[in-house]
Write a protein that holds these residues in place. Structure first.
Motif, PDB file in Angstrom:
ATOM      1  N   LEU A 104       3.825   1.710  -1.325  1.00 56.00           N
ATOM      2  CA  LEU A 104       4.535   1.881  -2.478  1.00 56.00           C
ATOM      3  C   LEU A 104       3.623   2.517  -3.221  1.00 56.00           C
ATOM      4  O   LEU A 104       4.244   2.991  -4.355  1.00 56.00           O
ATOM      5  CB  LEU A 104       5.124   0.408  -2.947  1.00 56.00           C
ATOM      6  CG  LEU A 104       6.272   0.026  -2.095  1.00 56.00           C
ATOM      7  CD1 LEU A 104       6.867  -1.401  -2.546  1.00 56.00           C
ATOM      8  CD2 LEU A 104       7.594   1.085  -2.497  1.00 56.00           C
ATOM      9  N   SER A 105       2.275   2.322  -3.257  1.00 57.54           N
ATOM     10  CA  SER A 105       1.597   2.798  -4.370  1.00 57.54           C
ATOM     11  C   SER A 105       1.227   4.098  -4.182  1.00 57.54           C
ATOM     12  O   SER A 105       0.783   4.665  -5.245  1.00 57.54           O
ATOM     13  CB  SER A 105       0.267   1.954  -4.422  1.00 57.54           C
ATOM     14  OG  SER A 105      -0.354   2.044  -3.159  1.00 57.54           O
ATOM     15  N   ILE A 106       1.762   4.782  -3.170  1.00 55.79           N
ATOM     16  CA  ILE A 106       1.500   6.140  -2.661  1.00 55.79           C
ATOM     17  C   ILE A 106       2.428   6.920  -3.346  1.00 55.79           C
ATOM     18  O   ILE A 106       3.507   6.936  -3.161  1.00 55.79           O
ATOM     19  CB  ILE A 106       1.288   6.315  -1.206  1.00 55.79           C
ATOM     20  CG1 ILE A 106      -0.152   5.691  -0.831  1.00 55.79           C
ATOM     21  CG2 ILE A 106       1.040   7.867  -0.911  1.00 55.79           C
ATOM     22  CD1 ILE A 106      -0.037   5.612   0.659  1.00 55.79           C
ATOM     23  N   PRO A 107       1.955   7.994  -4.217  1.00 52.66           N
ATOM     24  CA  PRO A 107       2.986   8.880  -4.801  1.00 52.66           C
ATOM     25  C   PRO A 107       3.700   9.882  -3.771  1.00 52.66           C
ATOM     26  O   PRO A 107       2.879  10.729  -3.434  1.00 52.66           O
ATOM     27  CB  PRO A 107       2.540   9.499  -5.780  1.00 52.66           C
ATOM     28  CG  PRO A 107       0.872   9.264  -5.718  1.00 52.66           C
ATOM     29  CD  PRO A 107       0.682   7.968  -4.875  1.00 52.66           C
TER      30      PRO A 107
ATOM     31  N   ALA B 191       0.925  -1.056  -0.018  1.00 48.01           N
ATOM     32  CA  ALA B 191       0.171  -0.006   0.011  1.00 48.01           C
ATOM     33  C   ALA B 191       0.868   1.347   0.140  1.00 48.01           C
ATOM     34  O   ALA B 191       0.655   2.204  -0.566  1.00 48.01           O
ATOM     35  CB  ALA B 191      -0.791   0.118   1.259  1.00 48.01           C
TER      36      ALA B 191
ATOM     37  N   LEU C   7       3.992  13.820  -4.272  1.00 43.70           N
ATOM     38  CA  LEU C   7       2.297  14.240  -4.433  1.00 43.70           C
ATOM     39  C   LEU C   7       1.841  14.508  -3.223  1.00 43.70           C
ATOM     40  O   LEU C   7       1.305  15.336  -2.533  1.00 43.70           O
ATOM     41  CB  LEU C   7       1.712  13.317  -5.561  1.00 43.70           C
ATOM     42  CG  LEU C   7       0.304  13.846  -5.867  1.00 43.70           C
ATOM     43  CD1 LEU C   7       0.292  15.495  -6.397  1.00 43.70           C
ATOM     44  CD2 LEU C   7      -0.322  12.857  -7.043  1.00 43.70           C
ATOM     45  N   VAL C   8       1.852  13.588  -2.423  1.00 49.56           N
ATOM     46  CA  VAL C   8       1.243  13.299  -1.055  1.00 49.56           C
ATOM     47  C   VAL C   8       1.900  14.419  -0.252  1.00 49.56           C
ATOM     48  O   VAL C   8       1.268  15.096   0.493  1.00 49.56           O
ATOM     49  CB  VAL C   8       1.197  11.973  -0.554  1.00 49.56           C
ATOM     50  CG1 VAL C   8       0.844  12.018   0.976  1.00 49.56           C
ATOM     51  CG2 VAL C   8       0.292  11.068  -1.425  1.00 49.56           C
TER      52      VAL C   8
END
Ligand SMILES: Nc1ncnc2c1ncn2[C@@H]1O[C@H](COP(=O)(O)OP(=O)(O)OP(=O)(O)O)[C@@H](O)[C@H]1O
Ligand SMILES: [Mg+2]
Lengths: 305, 325, 289
Positions: free
Chosen positions: C131-134, C129, C137-138
């Protein structure tokens, strides 16, 4: 094999749901979204109007499920600033980001694969050490700074490429080069180590015993094995590159989703930010699934198992 | 007329360690020459050195190394690759890992013929299927489309054999080619090799641990010990009158050819193969030898016990006869 | 051969023979000292504006003055002084992020690797999970919402960059979990906590050190990128990323304004990576023995 892919699919769906929840939570971090939207000069009354208009006065769980149900259907609400459906905005900007990502990946592969192979063939020579140094340099290069340097050098001094903006193919070259830097080191290292392993294997000795040409040994036998993990990692790298496109798009003023997100952050346009985070995360998840699939297709041991 | 393969005083070193310290052997056209010796004595390294396939770091030297009258000592990789697989072929010892896992058996078989003979795909496939049939693989058509991991060890070994035979080589170097095969298949393979010998005059250098095989098919036997060929003789003569104490040790369980059971281990000799330090002089077997004496610490003469029978030993030729008498 | 290798000294000697290590350690060491001593070694106040002497080139360039070795920025602030304080920011961000993310990632990784089963499934899920978050950007979005600050950058990066720690801690723990001495301690009745802390942690520490260098490099780069985009360390703090952003407008006329902080950033990150590579090589040879 099918079972493995099914399991991966289920995990991917769960991860996607988690990301959905997180991107909702992200915009609620500040406590009162209405105040953030209204901006610093708003009156109490303005805030109240906004709260009503955007349904922010409802219980958090209601808001959450409402967002979840809509998001699953591809409805990310309306942009506060652009006065347009967020889905439309993203739909029109995504091709630019995807093209940029693919250009970056292409450049990365064109550079990383040959260098990785050469380094492996000449393991421990000065060529190898130079290539590894290139990997380290790529890893240490701040992408936004490299972008600026290229703008001054290729754009202004040599006048080869447009300095910035969105447009035809030539506008993708510089940002593509900069973006490729983030993927080159890992692709190169993986190619190199895979080739070194393959070249010292018994089946390469067999290929030599058969008197095959050097090219056939390198490409058909060694690289074919070394390439399997590289292809999979390339898909994942593309995901990372898209996630990192916000920096490069802002530097080069390319109007992709990254630029959209950056603008929207500055304008407190949270539905857009939320949706971009979500879309990029979903693309990443899809790409990791694709990587597993590619692995399974390319590796006969997995494919026929 | 020179021999098909002529090796004089071959030496192979890996860094500081000497894996082969002096191996001389010849293989005539149509002849089967067996190379025997304990594990680790340098048989495989010898075979690989002949093919120019030593692992990285291996260095080869020889007083003579010729194939079909051509000196191949200084042949470049490009010229060597023209000979390999075409006129001189090798079956390596490790069938499990020696096939490319990412490529079909068929593709790996056919590429040999296509490379050396410029054969068409269809021709090469026909040839591959025919050879798979001859090495005892049923349903060759099916196997050609399969990947190595779908094949058992025995099948892979036979694919390796077929691969080496694709171009009807003049010389076949086979490193324990039948270890993973059962008796009937082994017999079939040996028969196939004999046929090829009769038909094309194939010369074979066969490395094996199986004295039964040696007794059955070898014309000539060379015995290796610690990187040296210590004795070489026609098969019957070697079995009848072994010169070197080490050869005698190997043969203790099998004094008479023809009475050997298949798979019987070589005779056991107390002790282990020593590590030979650089600059070592004398007989490397002396520490394990019951007949060792002072002269064994100096240069060892190459003695002739018969017109075609050489041994590297200080004991006088024919000493065994006297000892037995 | 009868060469006895004393692990400690042998490792140290091999490190010193590694050019990459020497260069990397020198770069990081010097930066660290400079960062610590910043208030005493800076020639000027890094915040002191001097509108009369703006964009003075470095002293080794044409029109440079000996007074400002690296010149001055668009507000006439001494570039060298700002660069030195910037080193402080980069080092603090790098170290603090590594500590935060290291604690989170290592804990998760050890738990997953040691207990396996459900626990491991959960840890793997969290890693996937995460790793899927940029990240960029976040981090930008959070800074946009909460208002950027020095502490926030550390917190956000710390909370986002733990994945590699978790991956490495998990796999190395799995490897040594089954080793004799761990089982022995386990059988001797040590508590779980003591096995984890006394047997596992010290044995995976070297691997974690390699990850730490990689993450530190990444954190420094990310902080610079965030600050460059205006949502990292707030002005007037002299973050190198911010210095590049502020100089951007002038780069077409006086390119040195972005070269100076950019090169500093590049060299520091390169140094940290060189250090990590040398550590990894050392580990590699250790594992092969
Ligand atoms: N690549 C290499 N590097 C260093 N030493 C090697 C290498 N290959 C072989 N050797 C050494 O050479 C010696 C001879 O090995 P070789 O494989 O030829 O034995 P062998 O007679 O074929 O034994 P076996 O019957 O077990 O196959 C061994 O001591 C081995 O350690
Ligand atoms: Mg062998």
């Amino acid at each position: 094999m099918l079972k493995f892919l099914l399991r991966r699919l289920i995990v991917a769906i769960l991860v996607a749901l988690t990301v959905l929840t997180l991107s909702f939570a992200l915009t609620r971090l500040s406590g009162d979204l209405a105040i953030s939207i209204a901006g610093p000069n708003a009156t109490q009354q303005d805030v109240e109007i906004i709260r009503q208009a955007y349904g922010l006065n409802r219980p958090l769980t209601t808001q959450y499920f409402d967002w979840l149900v809509r998001a699953v259907q591809g409805d990310f609400g309306e942009s506060y600033f652009f006065r347009d459906r967020v889905a439309n905005l993203i739909g029109s900007r995504l091709p630019i980001t995807m093209t940029l990502g693919l250009v970056g990946l292409l450049i990365a592969l064109v550079v990383a694969l040959p260098l990785g192979i050469i380094a492996a063939v000449r393991e421990n020579s000065w060529v190898d050490r130079t290539v590894m140094m290139v990997a380290l340099i790529g890893q240490a290069m701040p992408s936004f700074w490299l972008g600026l340097i290229l703008m001054v050098w290729l754009g202004l001094n040599l006048d080869l490429l447009p300095i910035s903006g969105t447009g035809g193919p030539e506008y993708y070259v510089m940002p593509g080069i900069v973006l490729s830097f983030s993927a080159i080191p890992s692709l190169m290292r993986l190619t190199r180590s895979g080739m070194i392993e393959a070249l010292s294997s018994d089946y390469i000795r067999t290929a030599r015993a058969k008197g095959l040409s050097r090219l056939s040994i390198l490409v058909k036998h060694a690289f074919r094995n070394a390439a399997i993990p590289v292809v999979a990692i390339a898909a994942v790298q593309l995901g990372f590159m898209l996630g990192g496109s916000i920096v490069i798009e802002s530097v080069f003023a390319m109007h992709g989703v990254g630029y959209l997100a950056w603008e929207s952050i500055g304008k407190n346009d949270f539905p857009v930010v939320q949706a971009v985070v979500l879309v990029l995360a979903l693309i990443y998840i899809a790409l990791t699934l694709l990587a597993d699939l590619l692995n399974a297709v390319l590796d006969p041991r997995l494919r026929t198992a | 007329m020179s021999a098909l393969l002529d090796v004089r005083n071959l030496r192979v070193t890996f860094g500081g360690t000497a894996a082969v310290r002096g191996a001389s052997l010849t293989v005539e056209k149509g002849e089967t020459h067996c190379l025997v010796g304990e594990s680790g004595c340098g048989k495989s390294v010898t075979a690989l050195a002949l093919m120019g396939l030593l692992a990285r770091g291996g260095k080869r030297e020889a007083d003579a190394l010729s194939f079909a009258g051509q000196d191949i000592r200084n042949l470049g990789e490009r010229d060597m690759s023209r000979l390999r697989g075409d006129r001189m072929a090798m079956i390596v010892q490790e069938p499990m890992t020696s096939l490319n896992p990412a490529d079909t058996v068929g593709s790996q078989l056919t590429e040999v013929l296509r490379r050396h003979r410029g054969a068409s795909r269809a021709q090469a496939v026909d040839r591959a299927a025919e050879l798979l049939g001859r090495v005892g693989i049923t349903a060759p058509g099916l196997r050609l489309g399969q990947y190595p991991h779908q094949l058992s060890g025995g099948l892979r070994q036979r694919v390796m054999i077929a691969m080496a035979l694709m171009c009807d080589p003049e010389l076949l170097i086979a490193d324990e080619p039948t270890t993973a095969l059962d008796v009937t298949v082994q017999a079939q393979i040996l028969r196939l090799l004999a046929e090829l010998q009769a038909e094309f005059g194939l010369g074979i250098l066969l490395i094996t641990h199986d004295l039964g095989v040696v007794a059955r098919i070898a014309d000539r036997v060379s015995v290796m010990y610690a990187g040296e060929v210590v004795e070489s003789a026609p098969t019957a003569e070697l079995f009848a009158a072994p010169q070197h104490p080490y050869t005698r040790g190997l043969l203790t369980c099998v004094p008479v050819p023809g009475k050997v059971k298949r798979g019987e281990p070589l005779g056991s000799i107390p002790g282990v193969v020593p590590r030979i330090p650089p600059g070592f002089v004398g007989c490397s077997f002396r520490d394990r030898c019951a007949y060792a004496h002072a002269a064994c610490k100096h240069d060892i003469p190459r003695q002739h016990a018969g017109p075609d029978h050489e041994a590297l030993c200080t004991l006088p030729p024919g000493w065994t006869d006297r000892a037995a008498a | 051969m009868s060469v006895t290798v004393v692990p400690g000294t042998g490792a140290a000697r091999r490190l010193l023979r590694n050019i990459g290590f020497v260069v990397g350690a020198t770069i990081v060491g010097v930066t660290l000292i400079v960062a610590i001593l910043a208030p005493w070694i800076t020639p000027y106040d890094p915040f002191a504006v001097d509108l009369v002497h703006r964009l003075v080139p470095p002293s080794f360039m044409e029109d440079g003055t000996p007074a400002n070795f690296l010149g001055t920025d668009q507000l006439g602030r001494d570039y060298l002084s700002r660069l030195i304080y910037g080193a402080r920011i980069s080092m603090i961000i790098g170290i603090a992020t590594v500590i935060t993310s290291g604690i989170i990632g290592t804990t998760l990784g050890i738990l997953g690797g040691f207990y396996g089963g459900r626990m491991d499934d959960v840890v793997m899920f969290l890693i996937t999970a995460r790793l899927s978050i940029p990240v960029v950007l976040v981090a930008l979005a959070v800074a946009g919402l909460l208002g950027s600050s020095f502490i926030l950058v550390i917190l956000v990066l710390g909370l986002l960059l733990w994945d590699r720690f978790a991956v490495v801690a998990r796999s190395t723990t799995m490897q040594i979990r089954t080793l004799d001495y761990v089982s022995a301690a386990w059988c001797a009745g040590s508590s779980q906590a003591s096995v984890l802390l006394r047997e596992i942690l010290p044995n995976i520490a070297t691997h974690l050190a390699v990850v730490a260098t990689l993450e530190m490099a990444l954190a420094i780069l990310l902080e610079a990128a965030l600050s460059f985009l205006g949502l990292g360390v707030p002005a007037p703090l002299p973050s190198w990323g911010l210095m590049i952003a502020e100089a951007k407008e002038y780069m077409f006329f006086t390119p040195w304004v972005i070269l100076v902080p950019g090169i500093a950033l590049f060299v520091l990150v390169l140094g940290v990576n060189l250090l990590g590579d040398a550590l990894r090589d050392l580990l590699g040879t250790d594992l092969n023995r």
